[in-house]
Design a protein around this motif. Structure first.
Motif, PDB file in Angstrom:
ATOM      1  N   VAL A 277       0.821  -1.209   0.000  1.00  0.00           N
ATOM      2  CA  VAL A 277       0.000   0.000   0.000  1.00  0.00           C
ATOM      3  C   VAL A 277       0.857   1.262   0.000  1.00  0.00           C
ATOM      4  O   VAL A 277       0.428   2.313  -0.486  1.00  0.00           O
ATOM      5  N   TYR A 283      -0.927   2.097  -5.331  1.00  0.00           N
ATOM      6  CA  TYR A 283      -1.963   2.848  -4.632  1.00  0.00           C
ATOM      7  C   TYR A 283      -2.584   3.934  -5.502  1.00  0.00           C
ATOM      8  O   TYR A 283      -3.790   4.185  -5.433  1.00  0.00           O
ATOM      9  N   GLY A 287      -6.887   3.257  -5.193  1.00  0.00           N
ATOM     10  CA  GLY A 287      -6.855   3.678  -3.797  1.00  0.00           C
ATOM     11  C   GLY A 287      -7.617   2.768  -2.857  1.00  0.00           C
ATOM     12  O   GLY A 287      -7.424   2.822  -1.637  1.00  0.00           O
ATOM     13  N   ALA A 290      -6.166   0.260   0.152  1.00  0.00           N
ATOM     14  CA  ALA A 290      -5.962   0.606   1.564  1.00  0.00           C
ATOM     15  C   ALA A 290      -7.092   0.076   2.436  1.00  0.00           C
ATOM     16  O   ALA A 290      -6.949  -0.028   3.660  1.00  0.00           O
ATOM     17  N   ALA A 296      -5.115  -3.179   5.769  1.00  0.00           N
ATOM     18  CA  ALA A 296      -5.387  -2.296   6.907  1.00  0.00           C
ATOM     19  C   ALA A 296      -4.821  -2.879   8.204  1.00  0.00           C
ATOM     20  O   ALA A 296      -4.186  -2.173   8.996  1.00  0.00           O
ATOM     21  N   PHE A 322       0.593   8.664   7.513  1.00  0.00           N
ATOM     22  CA  PHE A 322      -0.045   7.759   6.564  1.00  0.00           C
ATOM     23  C   PHE A 322      -1.378   8.315   6.072  1.00  0.00           C
ATOM     24  O   PHE A 322      -1.759   8.116   4.919  1.00  0.00           O
ATOM     25  N   TYR A 325      -0.923  10.474   3.060  1.00  0.00           N
ATOM     26  CA  TYR A 325      -0.665   9.671   1.862  1.00  0.00           C
ATOM     27  C   TYR A 325      -1.941   8.981   1.393  1.00  0.00           C
ATOM     28  O   TYR A 325      -2.265   8.989   0.197  1.00  0.00           O
ATOM     29  N   ARG A 326      -2.684   8.405   2.358  1.00  0.00           N
ATOM     30  CA  ARG A 326      -3.923   7.687   2.013  1.00  0.00           C
ATOM     31  C   ARG A 326      -4.935   8.607   1.349  1.00  0.00           C
ATOM     32  O   ARG A 326      -5.597   8.237   0.377  1.00  0.00           O
ATOM     33  N   ASP A 327      -5.058   9.830   1.871  1.00  0.00           N
ATOM     34  CA  ASP A 327      -6.040  10.777   1.341  1.00  0.00           C
ATOM     35  C   ASP A 327      -5.493  11.597   0.181  1.00  0.00           C
ATOM     36  O   ASP A 327      -6.202  12.460  -0.359  1.00  0.00           O
TER      37      ASP A 327
END
Length: 505
Positions: A277, A283, A287, A290, A296, A322, A325-327
């Protein structure tokens, strides 16, 4: 003799004492200086310790220790342990000593094959050093997958190379006059060899193996850190296999079962899923990865191991760093950032984190057997341990450095998901020095038939300036026949009858 001749007249060779004492010490120090960049990388982004145990052609038991980082692999030491049992305690103590030598704060993981004693040693290491991961060798695990798939009845074929010869034999005058041509078995063999559906099946076998072989080349190539790519490429391999079998569940299910069973707890750990991820190559394309349960959960478990007993730091990494990065917030949301993650070539370098700088394979440890045997021969079996280790340290690291230089000069991209033709050629050839390139002189029919590749895709030997290699100096005494390599079986159950019964997921 060629090297001496190039030097010219007047050369005075060093004495035996000079070779085994001062000159060797100077060469050891020179080699250490050449490896300084690697050691600096150990401190900056962490490293992996790789260990491999094997028996050479003289039945001597050898333990190899190497250190891998983003800069490449460094050989640390070899240990002959012919008279010591390779118990879990023995392996643990030997690896633990290496951890101290490299610096426990620099070691992120230890990579070994899946042997029982190695897995037991992993538990001992976990008790003493809970912040260090112990990972299964990806190359060894994928080899086991290929071996198990090859045992399925439908895939026990190795005929594609012999297709032309077989068909020519059955259409020759010799066959027509042969007594076997008149028998039922002879007629059945003739109809099989001349059947297009049979050869289509053989071609299909190659298409099934190619996706996994492509991943094998990725983890075994040592061209770039593979931790960030392994999990995602295995997912892609399963998709490619399903497509090759027309998405018919009864056909692909036995293969998927094998892949899943061999992957479980080996190549799907929290370290692998977190690296998956954190690699924007995957990613930024999807997306939703994740949100995968295993991903997770893996992120939390991985951060808890890397930063155990540091709750505030864990909170900062997961809930702040994180989360950005995730958003895809801030710089992560720029169009240029997404554009930079489109292609997985050698120029693509995912986030410079300790996790993504890791290798997934211990293959580098297996490549110094020739150095050991070339030095420790019957004529030179009285070398003391320190001098033997120094000689191997110099020779093996010189080979690693030269190999890395040649790989950079060749500038061959790591195989991508679409590069099945190269993977299939590697199944048959297996040579590091050969590459499939357009415009070369020998057509490789396997690639054309298995993938529908363009007829211009052909094979040639890489042209290069003549170099002196260790093979040029092989001793007659050491010129034994190579023994077959056997992969350790983990005695897991596999599906025996392909396509007869559907297997529940």
């Amino acid at each position: 003799m060629e090297a001496v001749g190039q030097f010219g007249p007047g050369f005075k060779p060093p004495t035996q004492y000079q070779l085994k004492e001062p000159i060797l010490k100077v060469e050891v120090e020179r080699t250490k200086q050449l490896l300084k960049n690697n050691e600096e990388e150990w401190v900056k982004n962490g490293c992996s310790i790789m260990i491999d145990a094997w028996s050479d052609r003289k039945r001597r038991s050898i333990l190899n220790l190497c250190v891998n980082c983003k800069e490449g692999t460094t050989f640390l030491e070899s240990k002959e342990s012919s008279y010591e049992a390779h118990t879990s305690r023995h392996i643990f103590e030997y690896v633990d000593k290496c951890v101290e030598q490299v610096g426990s704060q620099n070691v992120v993981q230890i990579v070994t094959d899946n042997a029982t004693n190695n897995m037991a040693a992993a538990k001992l290491m976990k008790e003493k050093r809970p912040r260090i991961f112990w990972s299964s060798c990806a190359a060894h695990t994928i080899n086991l997958k290929l071996e198990s798939i090859g045992e399925l009845p439908k895939y026990k074929k190795s005929l594609i190379e012999k297709k032309s010869s077989l068909r020519a034999m059955f259409t020759s005058e010799l066959w027509e006059t042969c007594k076997w041509a008149k028998t039922n078995k002879g007629k059945l063999a003739y109809s099989t060899i001349m059947s297009m559906s049979f050869w289509n099946g053989v071609t299909l076998c190659l298409k099934i193996f190619a996706p996994l072989v492509r991943v094998l080349r990725l983890v075994d190539g040592d061209r770039k850190p593979s931790m960030g790519f392994l999990y995602g490429e295995l997912l892609q391999a399963k998709k490619d296999i399903k497509v090759a079998l027309n998405n018919v569940e009864s056909n692909y299910q036995p293969i998927v079962v094998i892949i899943k069973s061999k992957t479980k707890d080996r190549l799907d750990t929290s370290l692998h899923t977190t690296a998956f991820v954190l690699n924007p190559y995957f990613y930024y394309k999807d997306g939703s990865i994740a949100l995968y349960e295993e991903v997770a959960t893996g992120i939390f478990e991985c951060i808890e191991v890397l930063h155990s007993n540091e709750f505030e730091l864990q909170d900062t990494i997961i809930n702040k760093e994180f989360a950005k990065y995730r958003d895809k917030s801030g710089l992560f949301g720029k169009a240029l950032a997404a554009k930079a993650c489109e292609d997985n070539d050698d120029a693509f370098d995912p986030l410079a984190l300790r996790i993504l700088s890791l290798t997934t394979s211990s293959s580098g440890c297996e490549r110094n057997w020739s150095a050991f045997e070339g030095i420790h021969t019957k004529k030179r079996n009285r070398l003391d341990v320190n001098r033997l280790n120094n000689l191997i340290f110099v020779q093996f690291n010189a080979r690693l450095l030269n190999k890395q230089k040649r790989e950079k000069e060749r500038n061959v991209d790591v195989l991508l998901a679409k590069d099945a033709s190269n993977a299939q050629s590697w199944i048959v050839d297996g040579g590091e020095e050969d590459e499939v390139e357009p415009g070369s002189g020998l057509t490789w029919q396997i690639v054309d038939e298995a993938t529908g590749a363009d007829e211009n895709i052909q094979l040639r030997k890489s042209s290069r300036v003549r170099e002196l290699h260790e093979d040029d100096f092989a001793s007659d005494e050491e010129d034994d026949h190579n023994e077959d390599i056997e992969f350790v079986s983990d005695e897991e159950q596999v599906v025996e009858n392909y396509g007869e019964d559907e297997v529940d997921q």
